[in-house]
Design a protein around this motif. Structure first.
Motif, PDB file in Angstrom:
ATOM      1  N   MET A   1       0.841  -1.187   0.000  1.00 36.96           N
ATOM      2  CA  MET A   1       0.000   0.000   0.000  1.00 36.96           C
ATOM      3  C   MET A   1       0.882   1.244   0.000  1.00 36.96           C
ATOM      4  SD  MET A   1      -3.009   1.043   2.618  1.00 36.96           S
ATOM      5  CE  MET A   1      -2.355   2.269   3.720  1.00 36.96           C
ATOM      6  N   ASN A   2       0.601   2.177  -0.899  1.00 39.60           N
ATOM      7  CA  ASN A   2       1.346   3.424  -0.963  1.00 39.60           C
ATOM      8  C   ASN A   2       0.743   4.448  -0.012  1.00 39.60           C
ATOM      9  OD1 ASN A   2       3.100   2.503  -2.903  1.00 39.60           O
ATOM     10  ND2 ASN A   2       1.869   3.262  -4.595  1.00 39.60           N
ATOM     11  N   LEU A   3       1.603   5.099   0.751  1.00 41.91           N
ATOM     12  CA  LEU A   3       1.140   6.150   1.640  1.00 41.91           C
ATOM     13  C   LEU A   3       0.944   7.429   0.834  1.00 41.91           C
ATOM     14  CD1 LEU A   3       3.559   5.583   4.643  1.00 41.91           C
ATOM     15  CD2 LEU A   3       1.144   4.967   4.502  1.00 41.91           C
ATOM     16  N   PRO A   4      -0.108   8.183   1.117  1.00 39.15           N
ATOM     17  CA  PRO A   4      -0.288   9.445   0.393  1.00 39.15           C
ATOM     18  C   PRO A   4       0.777  10.454   0.825  1.00 39.15           C
ATOM     19  CG  PRO A   4      -1.907   9.241   2.140  1.00 39.15           C
ATOM     20  CD  PRO A   4      -1.157   7.936   2.081  1.00 39.15           C
ATOM     21  N   PRO A   5       1.002  11.479   0.016  1.00 38.66           N
ATOM     22  CA  PRO A   5       1.945  12.511   0.435  1.00 38.66           C
ATOM     23  C   PRO A   5       1.426  13.226   1.684  1.00 38.66           C
ATOM     24  CG  PRO A   5       0.980  13.030  -1.717  1.00 38.66           C
ATOM     25  CD  PRO A   5       0.418  11.732  -1.274  1.00 38.66           C
ATOM     26  N   LYS A   6       2.345  13.821   2.410  1.00 41.85           N
ATOM     27  CA  LYS A   6       2.012  14.577   3.617  1.00 41.85           C
ATOM     28  C   LYS A   6       2.315  16.042   3.332  1.00 41.85           C
ATOM     29  CE  LYS A   6       3.244  15.203   8.408  1.00 41.85           C
ATOM     30  NZ  LYS A   6       4.421  15.760   8.999  1.00 41.85           N
ATOM     31  N   VAL A   7       1.492  16.928   3.821  1.00 38.50           N
ATOM     32  CA  VAL A   7       1.708  18.365   3.679  1.00 38.50           C
ATOM     33  C   VAL A   7       1.974  18.930   5.068  1.00 38.50           C
ATOM     34  CG1 VAL A   7       0.758  20.540   2.847  1.00 38.50           C
ATOM     35  CG2 VAL A   7       0.118  18.398   1.719  1.00 38.50           C
ATOM     36  N   THR A   8       3.059  19.689   5.207  1.00 38.60           N
ATOM     37  CA  THR A   8       3.404  20.249   6.511  1.00 38.60           C
ATOM     38  C   THR A   8       2.508  21.434   6.856  1.00 38.60           C
ATOM     39  OG1 THR A   8       5.022  21.833   5.657  1.00 38.60           O
ATOM     40  CG2 THR A   8       5.832  19.596   6.184  1.00 38.60           C
ATOM     41  N   GLU A   9       2.440  21.737   8.141  1.00 36.01           N
ATOM     42  CA  GLU A   9       1.692  22.910   8.604  1.00 36.01           C
ATOM     43  C   GLU A   9       2.254  24.185   7.978  1.00 36.01           C
ATOM     44  OE1 GLU A   9       1.201  23.196  12.845  1.00 36.01           O
ATOM     45  OE2 GLU A   9       0.751  21.059  13.011  1.00 36.01           O
ATOM     46  N   ARG A  10       3.570  24.238   7.823  1.00 36.16           N
ATOM     47  CA  ARG A  10       4.219  25.418   7.222  1.00 36.16           C
ATOM     48  C   ARG A  10       3.753  25.627   5.782  1.00 36.16           C
ATOM     49  NH1 ARG A  10       9.955  24.945   8.657  1.00 36.16           N
ATOM     50  NH2 ARG A  10       9.841  23.146   7.301  1.00 36.16           N
ATOM     51  N   ALA A  11       3.588  24.540   5.021  1.00 37.81           N
ATOM     52  CA  ALA A  11       3.108  24.651   3.642  1.00 37.81           C
ATOM     53  C   ALA A  11       1.659  25.124   3.613  1.00 37.81           C
ATOM     54  CB  ALA A  11       3.259  23.318   2.913  1.00 37.81           C
ATOM     55  N   PHE A  12       0.825  24.571   4.488  1.00 39.14           N
ATOM     56  CA  PHE A  12      -0.564  25.016   4.546  1.00 39.14           C
ATOM     57  C   PHE A  12      -0.643  26.494   4.961  1.00 39.14           C
ATOM     58  CE2 PHE A  12      -2.049  20.445   5.092  1.00 39.14           C
ATOM     59  CZ  PHE A  12      -2.748  20.410   3.887  1.00 39.14           C
ATOM     60  N   ALA A  13       0.214  26.908   5.901  1.00 38.07           N
ATOM     61  CA  ALA A  13       0.213  28.302   6.356  1.00 38.07           C
ATOM     62  C   ALA A  13       0.602  29.250   5.223  1.00 38.07           C
ATOM     63  CB  ALA A  13       1.161  28.469   7.542  1.00 38.07           C
ATOM     64  N   ARG A  14       1.600  28.882   4.432  1.00 31.57           N
ATOM     65  CA  ARG A  14       1.996  29.732   3.306  1.00 31.57           C
ATOM     66  C   ARG A  14       0.902  29.775   2.254  1.00 31.57           C
ATOM     67  NH1 ARG A  14       2.998  34.030   1.072  1.00 31.57           N
ATOM     68  NH2 ARG A  14       4.227  33.993  -0.833  1.00 31.57           N
ATOM     69  N   LEU A  15       0.247  28.656   2.000  1.00 31.49           N
ATOM     70  CA  LEU A  15      -0.855  28.630   1.056  1.00 31.49           C
ATOM     71  C   LEU A  15      -1.986  29.538   1.539  1.00 31.49           C
ATOM     72  CD1 LEU A  15      -2.026  27.520  -1.553  1.00 31.49           C
ATOM     73  CD2 LEU A  15      -2.781  25.507  -0.274  1.00 31.49           C
ATOM     74  N   ALA A  16      -2.244  29.566   2.840  1.00 31.00           N
ATOM     75  CA  ALA A  16      -3.261  30.457   3.406  1.00 31.00           C
ATOM     76  C   ALA A  16      -2.886  31.915   3.166  1.00 31.00           C
ATOM     77  CB  ALA A  16      -3.443  30.179   4.892  1.00 31.00           C
ATOM     78  N   GLU A  17      -1.604  32.248   3.301  1.00 36.13           N
ATOM     79  CA  GLU A  17      -1.142  33.618   3.023  1.00 36.13           C
ATOM     80  C   GLU A  17      -1.379  33.972   1.558  1.00 36.13           C
ATOM     81  OE1 GLU A  17       2.963  33.833   4.117  1.00 36.13           O
ATOM     82  OE2 GLU A  17       2.553  33.545   6.245  1.00 36.13           O
ATOM     83  N   ILE A  18      -1.065  33.052   0.666  1.00 39.87           N
ATOM     84  CA  ILE A  18      -1.252  33.290  -0.767  1.00 39.87           C
ATOM     85  C   ILE A  18      -2.733  33.484  -1.076  1.00 39.87           C
ATOM     86  CG2 ILE A  18      -1.091  32.212  -3.047  1.00 39.87           C
ATOM     87  CD1 ILE A  18       1.495  30.824  -1.994  1.00 39.87           C
ATOM     88  N   ASN A  19      -3.571  32.665  -0.477  1.00 39.56           N
ATOM     89  CA  ASN A  19      -5.011  32.710  -0.749  1.00 39.56           C
ATOM     90  C   ASN A  19      -5.738  33.816   0.006  1.00 39.56           C
ATOM     91  OD1 ASN A  19      -5.388  30.710  -2.729  1.00 39.56           O
ATOM     92  ND2 ASN A  19      -5.289  29.086  -1.194  1.00 39.56           N
ATOM     93  N   ALA A  20      -5.055  34.528   0.894  1.00 40.65           N
ATOM     94  CA  ALA A  20      -5.691  35.588   1.670  1.00 40.65           C
ATOM     95  C   ALA A  20      -6.161  36.745   0.794  1.00 40.65           C
ATOM     96  CB  ALA A  20      -4.735  36.095   2.748  1.00 40.65           C
ATOM     97  N   SER A  21      -5.629  36.840  -0.414  1.00 37.56           N
ATOM     98  CA  SER A  21      -6.009  37.925  -1.319  1.00 37.56           C
ATOM     99  C   SER A  21      -7.427  37.781  -1.848  1.00 37.56           C
ATOM    100  CB  SER A  21      -5.017  38.008  -2.482  1.00 37.56           C
ATOM    101  OG  SER A  21      -5.070  36.827  -3.248  1.00 37.56           O
ATOM    102  N   GLY A  22      -8.052  36.645  -1.662  1.00 36.13           N
ATOM    103  CA  GLY A  22      -9.449  36.506  -2.039  1.00 36.13           C
ATOM    104  C   GLY A  22      -9.790  35.283  -2.853  1.00 36.13           C
ATOM    105  N   ASP A  23      -9.175  35.078  -4.002  1.00 35.18           N
ATOM    106  CA  ASP A  23      -9.504  33.967  -4.888  1.00 35.18           C
ATOM    107  C   ASP A  23      -8.837  32.695  -4.373  1.00 35.18           C
ATOM    108  OD1 ASP A  23     -10.544  32.555  -7.024  1.00 35.18           O
ATOM    109  OD2 ASP A  23      -8.913  33.102  -8.374  1.00 35.18           O
ATOM    110  N   VAL A  24      -9.535  31.936  -3.519  1.00 36.47           N
ATOM    111  CA  VAL A  24      -8.960  30.758  -2.867  1.00 36.47           C
ATOM    112  C   VAL A  24      -8.909  29.589  -3.850  1.00 36.47           C
ATOM    113  CG1 VAL A  24      -9.216  29.117  -0.982  1.00 36.47           C
ATOM    114  CG2 VAL A  24      -9.784  31.529  -0.628  1.00 36.47           C
ATOM    115  N   LYS A  25      -7.700  29.075  -4.063  1.00 39.16           N
ATOM    116  CA  LYS A  25      -7.504  27.922  -4.934  1.00 39.16           C
ATOM    117  C   LYS A  25      -6.599  26.919  -4.243  1.00 39.16           C
ATOM    118  CE  LYS A  25      -7.994  30.133  -9.425  1.00 39.16           C
ATOM    119  NZ  LYS A  25      -7.341  30.410 -10.693  1.00 39.16           N
ATOM    120  N   PRO A  26      -6.792  25.641  -4.524  1.00 37.29           N
ATOM    121  CA  PRO A  26      -5.882  24.630  -3.993  1.00 37.29           C
ATOM    122  C   PRO A  26      -4.510  24.724  -4.672  1.00 37.29           C
ATOM    123  CG  PRO A  26      -7.912  23.615  -4.821  1.00 37.29           C
ATOM    124  CD  PRO A  26      -7.911  25.039  -5.248  1.00 37.29           C
ATOM    125  N   LEU A  27      -3.525  24.200  -3.984  1.00 41.13           N
ATOM    126  CA  LEU A  27      -2.191  24.061  -4.561  1.00 41.13           C
ATOM    127  C   LEU A  27      -2.134  22.697  -5.234  1.00 41.13           C
ATOM    128  CD1 LEU A  27       0.686  25.396  -4.652  1.00 41.13           C
ATOM    129  CD2 LEU A  27       1.259  23.832  -2.792  1.00 41.13           C
TER     130      LEU A  27
END
Length: 107
Positions: A1-27
Motif C-alpha cells: 500500500m502506498n502512503l499518500p503525500p504529507k503536507v506540513t503545517e508550514r506549507a498550509f500556512a503559506r498557502l493560506a497567506e497566498i489565498n488571503a487575497s481573495g480567490d482561494v484555490k488549492p495548490l
C-alpha cells in the motif's frame, strides 16, 4: 500500500497567506516527464478535479492527480524560506537522484 503525500503545517500556512487575497484555490502538486533528471514537479494554484486526492489542513487544500500519486507516495510537501529564495519543496523518498534546482528527479 502506498502512503499518500504529507503536507506540513508550514506549507498550509503559506498557502493560506497566498489565498488571503481573495480567490482561494488549492495548490496542485503534479509530476510530469521532463526536466534534467527525467521527471519534474509542477506546483501551481489550480482547481480540484473530481478524481484528485485532496489533502486538507488549516482551511486550505493541496490536490494531487491520480497519475502523479504513485510518484509522490510517502513524499512530504513543505515550504522553505531561505536566503536563496522561498518556495514549496518536495522531499520524495521515491527519487533516486535529483538535480540542483530541486524540481527535477529520477526514479
Amino acid at each position: 500500500m502506498n502512503l499518500p503525500p504529507k503536507v506540513t503545517e508550514r506549507a498550509f500556512a503559506r498557502l493560506a497567506e497566498i489565498n488571503a487575497s481573495g480567490d482561494v484555490k488549492p495548490l496542485r502538486v503534479a509530476v510530469a516527464g521532463g526536466g534534467c533528471s527525467g521527471f519534474q514537479y509542477e506546483i501551481r494554484l489550480d482547481q480540484a478535479e473530481s478524481d484528485d486526492l485532496v489533502l486538507e489542513g488549516g482551511g486550505q487544500s493541496v490536490v494531487v492527480d491520480p497519475v502523479s500519486l504513485p510518484y509522490l507516495a510517502g513524499a512530504v510537501i513543505d515550504f522553505t524560506d531561505e536566503l536563496i529564495g522561498a518556495r514549496f519543496t518536495i522531499d520524495n523518498p521515491n527519487a533516486t537522484s535529483s538535480c540542483g534546482c530541486g524540481t527535477s528527479f529520477s526514479i
